[in-house]
Design a protein around this motif. Sequence first.
Motif, PDB file in Angstrom:
ATOM      1  N   ARG A  86       0.822  -1.218   0.000  1.00 51.62           N
ATOM      2  CA  ARG A  86       0.000   0.000   0.000  1.00 51.62           C
ATOM      3  C   ARG A  86       0.855   1.266   0.000  1.00 51.62           C
ATOM      4  NH1 ARG A  86      -3.435  -3.218   3.369  1.00 51.62           N
ATOM      5  NH2 ARG A  86      -2.470  -2.405   5.269  1.00 51.62           N
ATOM      6  N   GLU A  87       2.088   1.152   0.448  1.00 52.03           N
ATOM      7  CA  GLU A  87       2.999   2.302   0.424  1.00 52.03           C
ATOM      8  C   GLU A  87       3.641   2.487  -0.952  1.00 52.03           C
ATOM      9  OE1 GLU A  87       5.660   3.176   3.686  1.00 52.03           O
ATOM     10  OE2 GLU A  87       4.596   1.767   4.980  1.00 52.03           O
ATOM     11  N   GLY A  88       3.268   1.630  -1.892  1.00 52.43           N
ATOM     12  CA  GLY A  88       3.775   1.781  -3.257  1.00 52.43           C
ATOM     13  C   GLY A  88       5.032   0.999  -3.561  1.00 52.43           C
ATOM     14  N   CYS A  89       5.483   0.206  -2.615  1.00 53.88           N
ATOM     15  CA  CYS A  89       6.671  -0.628  -2.801  1.00 53.88           C
ATOM     16  C   CYS A  89       6.221  -2.031  -3.198  1.00 53.88           C
ATOM     17  CB  CYS A  89       7.472  -0.660  -1.499  1.00 53.88           C
ATOM     18  SG  CYS A  89       8.913  -1.755  -1.538  1.00 53.88           S
ATOM     19  N   VAL A  90       6.835  -2.601  -4.235  1.00 52.21           N
ATOM     20  CA  VAL A  90       6.469  -3.943  -4.703  1.00 52.21           C
ATOM     21  C   VAL A  90       7.176  -4.994  -3.853  1.00 52.21           C
ATOM     22  CG1 VAL A  90       6.413  -5.534  -6.654  1.00 52.21           C
ATOM     23  CG2 VAL A  90       6.171  -3.073  -7.046  1.00 52.21           C
ATOM     24  N   VAL A  91       6.393  -5.896  -3.287  1.00 55.53           N
ATOM     25  CA  VAL A  91       6.942  -6.978  -2.476  1.00 55.53           C
ATOM     26  C   VAL A  91       7.100  -8.234  -3.329  1.00 55.53           C
ATOM     27  CG1 VAL A  91       6.614  -8.441  -0.444  1.00 55.53           C
ATOM     28  CG2 VAL A  91       5.836  -6.056  -0.404  1.00 55.53           C
ATOM     29  N   ILE A  92       8.292  -8.814  -3.309  1.00 55.11           N
ATOM     30  CA  ILE A  92       8.517 -10.129  -3.914  1.00 55.11           C
ATOM     31  C   ILE A  92       8.754 -11.073  -2.751  1.00 55.11           C
ATOM     32  CG2 ILE A  92       9.941 -11.489  -5.487  1.00 55.11           C
ATOM     33  CD1 ILE A  92      10.637  -8.826  -6.906  1.00 55.11           C
ATOM     34  N   ASP A  93       7.758 -11.906  -2.478  1.00 52.72           N
ATOM     35  CA  ASP A  93       7.726 -12.679  -1.234  1.00 52.72           C
ATOM     36  C   ASP A  93       8.156 -14.122  -1.454  1.00 52.72           C
ATOM     37  OD1 ASP A  93       7.135 -13.278   1.491  1.00 52.72           O
ATOM     38  OD2 ASP A  93       5.293 -14.225   0.807  1.00 52.72           O
ATOM     39  N   ASN A  94       9.068 -14.585  -0.596  1.00 53.34           N
ATOM     40  CA  ASN A  94       9.596 -15.932  -0.733  1.00 53.34           C
ATOM     41  C   ASN A  94       8.827 -16.975   0.078  1.00 53.34           C
ATOM     42  OD1 ASN A  94      11.786 -17.613  -1.840  1.00 53.34           O
ATOM     43  ND2 ASN A  94      12.299 -17.938   0.303  1.00 53.34           N
ATOM     44  N   SER A  95       7.890 -16.555   0.902  1.00 56.30           N
ATOM     45  CA  SER A  95       7.144 -17.508   1.734  1.00 56.30           C
ATOM     46  C   SER A  95       5.937 -18.063   0.963  1.00 56.30           C
ATOM     47  CB  SER A  95       6.665 -16.822   3.019  1.00 56.30           C
ATOM     48  OG  SER A  95       5.514 -16.036   2.757  1.00 56.30           O
ATOM     49  N   SER A  96       5.194 -18.941   1.634  1.00 55.83           N
ATOM     50  CA  SER A  96       3.990 -19.506   1.009  1.00 55.83           C
ATOM     51  C   SER A  96       2.751 -18.643   1.257  1.00 55.83           C
ATOM     52  CB  SER A  96       3.750 -20.920   1.544  1.00 55.83           C
ATOM     53  OG  SER A  96       3.536 -20.892   2.945  1.00 55.83           O
ATOM     54  N   ALA A  97       2.929 -17.497   1.911  1.00 57.81           N
ATOM     55  CA  ALA A  97       1.781 -16.702   2.368  1.00 57.81           C
ATOM     56  C   ALA A  97       0.852 -16.253   1.241  1.00 57.81           C
ATOM     57  CB  ALA A  97       2.278 -15.482   3.144  1.00 57.81           C
ATOM     58  N   TRP A  98       1.394 -15.953   0.061  1.00 51.34           N
ATOM     59  CA  TRP A  98       0.591 -15.344  -1.007  1.00 51.34           C
ATOM     60  C   TRP A  98       0.533 -16.177  -2.283  1.00 51.34           C
ATOM     61  CZ3 TRP A  98      -2.056 -11.495   0.939  1.00 51.34           C
ATOM     62  CH2 TRP A  98      -1.541 -10.844   2.076  1.00 51.34           C
ATOM     63  N   ARG A  99       1.137 -17.347  -2.277  1.00 51.43           N
ATOM     64  CA  ARG A  99       1.247 -18.122  -3.519  1.00 51.43           C
ATOM     65  C   ARG A  99      -0.086 -18.553  -4.093  1.00 51.43           C
ATOM     66  NH1 ARG A  99       5.871 -22.032  -1.062  1.00 51.43           N
ATOM     67  NH2 ARG A  99       7.602 -20.545  -1.091  1.00 51.43           N
ATOM     68  N   TYR A 100      -1.086 -18.738  -3.241  1.00 50.49           N
ATOM     69  CA  TYR A 100      -2.349 -19.297  -3.700  1.00 50.49           C
ATOM     70  C   TYR A 100      -3.458 -18.252  -3.747  1.00 50.49           C
ATOM     71  CZ  TYR A 100       0.871 -22.756  -2.090  1.00 50.49           C
ATOM     72  OH  TYR A 100       2.038 -23.447  -1.871  1.00 50.49           O
ATOM     73  N   ASP A 101      -3.074 -16.987  -3.587  1.00 51.43           N
ATOM     74  CA  ASP A 101      -4.005 -15.866  -3.698  1.00 51.43           C
ATOM     75  C   ASP A 101      -4.248 -15.585  -5.180  1.00 51.43           C
ATOM     76  OD1 ASP A 101      -5.052 -13.181  -3.911  1.00 51.43           O
ATOM     77  OD2 ASP A 101      -4.432 -12.831  -1.838  1.00 51.43           O
TER      78      ASP A 101
END
Length: 344
Positions: A86-101
Amino acid sequence: MGFKIAVAGATGNVGREMLNILSERGFPADEVVALASSRSVGTEVSYGDKTLRVTNLDTYDFSDTDICLMSAGGAVSQKYSPKIGREGCVVIDNSSAWRYDSEVPLIVPEVNADAISMFSKKNIIANPNCSTAQLVVALKPLHDRAKIKRVVVSTYQSVSGAGKDGMDELFNQTRAVFVADPIESKKFTKRIAFNVIPHIDVFMEDGYTKEEWKVLAETKKMLDPKIKVTCTAVRVPVFIGHSESVNIEFENEITADEAREILREAPGCLVVDKHENGGYVTPYECAGEDATYISRIREDATVENGLNIWIVSDNLRKGAALNAVQIAELLVNRGLIKPRKQAA
């Protein structure tokens, strides 16, 4: 003007590797910030020939940061990634938290680069599971050629996939064996030294583990939802490098020679497949390397249009840190983001 990059979880195995790879590949960053939890504040980590002092993730202001490489675990990512996005920074996440969204792209650049265009929905991009990343790099060119129906995977996963604690446990247990000390198992469910454990992550109701389910779900999301996938995930006493024995059934005819030639030309793949002693790659040789190595390519006579292959890759690099940096490069090279300081 270059980009401002933050690495969250910079003191962990993958975070440190992310910093190494950003430097190795000459990522266009004017500034790189190392972030971690409050207990690691002040710790020093290496970035090329520089030393970075770790800053507190909890209090860091992302308003002028372009990309955050997140390797701080699923719970931390669930808490922080939406705020950072939301602050405008792109997150590239290595965890499983968002993979199935469904609103978060799951990306391996050699496999489904075009899916990155939907990143702006949440400003989050997911990195796949380490064992899935190397698998789909090898499957993609074969699927394009002969259409995969079914995949059977047995993984041989190194202890670094369980973090520093996993590597320490293998080291300490191995030493204990040689000096006849008591062997303690804390990180793994059974002794890992001179043993293999057919159990990674938690068990699910159907008897599969979460790790095995990840391979299925992520392969379908990135490659083709119609592909049938089954997996057995095994932890082995290797420090770095995941190996996979893969049986593939295709809709269309494909020979081992054809597969060998296709994979030799495929991005990210390196074929080492001589029918002689040592004419294949093991995890020891792949440690520190970027490629996904493929060996033991041969036809499976028990099914129509079947192949067997052996896949090996450095799980800290292609399975995690390298893939994350490649995603960041994809954002930059396709002009999907611009340095925010420059824009201001």
